[in-house]
Design an enzyme around this catalytic site. Structure first.
Site, PDB file in Angstrom:
ATOM      1  N   ASP A   8      36.393  57.838 -28.907  1.00  7.54           N
ATOM      2  CA  ASP A   8      37.572  56.992 -28.980  1.00  7.54           C
ATOM      3  C   ASP A   8      37.224  55.643 -28.343  1.00  7.54           C
ATOM      4  O   ASP A   8      36.224  55.511 -27.632  1.00  7.54           O
ATOM      5  CB  ASP A   8      38.717  57.680 -28.228  1.00  7.54           C
ATOM      6  CG  ASP A   8      39.949  56.820 -28.112  1.00  7.54           C
ATOM      7  OD1 ASP A   8      40.393  56.275 -29.142  1.00  7.54           O
ATOM      8  OD2 ASP A   8      40.477  56.696 -26.995  1.00  7.54           O
ATOM      9  N   GLY A  44      42.802  54.946 -33.441  1.00  5.53           N
ATOM     10  CA  GLY A  44      43.994  54.591 -34.195  1.00  5.53           C
ATOM     11  C   GLY A  44      44.018  53.132 -34.586  1.00  5.53           C
ATOM     12  O   GLY A  44      44.888  52.699 -35.345  1.00  5.53           O
ATOM     13  N   ASP A 216      40.553  60.444 -24.407  1.00  5.29           N
ATOM     14  CA  ASP A 216      41.366  60.302 -23.192  1.00  5.29           C
ATOM     15  C   ASP A 216      42.854  60.496 -23.423  1.00  5.29           C
ATOM     16  O   ASP A 216      43.631  60.491 -22.464  1.00  5.29           O
ATOM     17  CB  ASP A 216      41.153  58.911 -22.585  1.00  5.29           C
ATOM     18  CG  ASP A 216      41.870  57.822 -23.377  1.00  5.29           C
ATOM     19  OD1 ASP A 216      42.759  57.160 -22.819  1.00  5.29           O
ATOM     20  OD2 ASP A 216      41.563  57.654 -24.568  1.00  5.29           O
TER      21      ASP A 216
END
Length: 267
Positions: A8, A44, A216
């Site tokens: 991420d 995202g 996370d």
């Protein structure tokens, strides 16, 4: 043997000032390339924004963007999970009726879109995450694009209440999920980081046991549960730590790079 590493970006790979140790990354990246290990940036955020962090390697990296609705290998689109127009209109009606349209960004394959009437502060914050961004007059007359996500930015204390309301109103084909800090994403149901890695498993014939992942937040849970080697960052909520097998140093301490160097490169 590790054949794929995925991480991420916000709160995991990047420090809080949106930087990372470039020299260390370049050394590790070359070593991963020499071992024929695939590197996956999974977030995202928008493809254009994610690619901007790695200008030397855009043609080689696998970039999973827009809450995993778009998967690119270099500039080649491998998968697109778009929201049907009928479902999109249904969601937009809910947002407009709830006076949330000026806190909404509509994300497409080619660009992201927000309203001209949105507050200046919102526009400035959204521009950090969406490098391809256009302003439109309303959400009724939409431009030609394939839409894959709606992103909302709301007061953090209202997130859970709004999530429940949106999921009650949006039906079976889309879902609202939180990525923390007041950020809500509305995406096609079943599309998440775990399903993205499942797609890459089939596409490259790499098993979950041959994958390593770092995350996370709540939107990392499916990914961390899917892979054989999962790491939660030290700066992460307890739920994420419980899902992951191991813990890495925080984003501020370059925890991803430290694990890659110690557990993958030096082996």
């Amino acid at each position: 043997m590790i054949k794929l590493v995925a991480f991420d970006i916000d709160g995991t790979f990047l420090r809080s000032d949106n930087t990372y140790d470039v020299e260390c990354f370049e050394k590790i990246y070359r070593a991963l390339q020499d071992k024929d290990i695939k590197v996956v940036v999974i977030s995202g955020n928008q493809y254009a924004q994610l690619a901007s962090f790695f200008p030397k390697h855009q043609e080689e990296l696998i970039i999973v963007s827009e809450n995993e609705a778009l998967i690119f290998e270099g500039d080649k689109l491998l998968r697109e999970a778009k929201i049907a127009r009928t479902e999109l209109e249904k969601v937009l009606d809910v947002l407009v009726s709830g006076d949330l349209e000026n806190a909404t960004t509509l994300c497409g394959l080619h660009s992201a879109y927000l309203l001209k009437s949105a507050p200046k502060q919102y526009k400035e914050e959204i521009a950090i995450y969406y490098h391809a961004l256009k302003e439109i007059s309303n959400f009724q007359d939409l431009p030609e694009d394939d839409f894959v996500k709606l992103a909302l930015l709301v007061p953090e204390e209202k997130t859970n209440q709004l999530l429940e309301k949106l999921n009650q109103a949006t039906g079976q084909l889309v879902q609202a999920v939180s990525s923390g800090h007041g950020s809500i994403n509305i995406i096609q149901r079943g599309v998440h980081k775990g399903s993205a890695l499942e797609f890459l498993n089939r596409h490259f014939d790499i098993s979950p046991q041959e994958m390593m992942a770092f995350g996370d937040g709540g939107n990392d849970l499916e990914m961390l549960a899917y892979v054989g080697h999962s790491y939660a960052m030290a700066n992460t909520p307890e739920k994420v730590k419980k899902t992951a097998m191991y813990q890495a140093l925080s984003d501020q301490e370059s925890g991803v790079l430290e694990i890659l160097e110690r557990k993958v490169v030096k082996r």
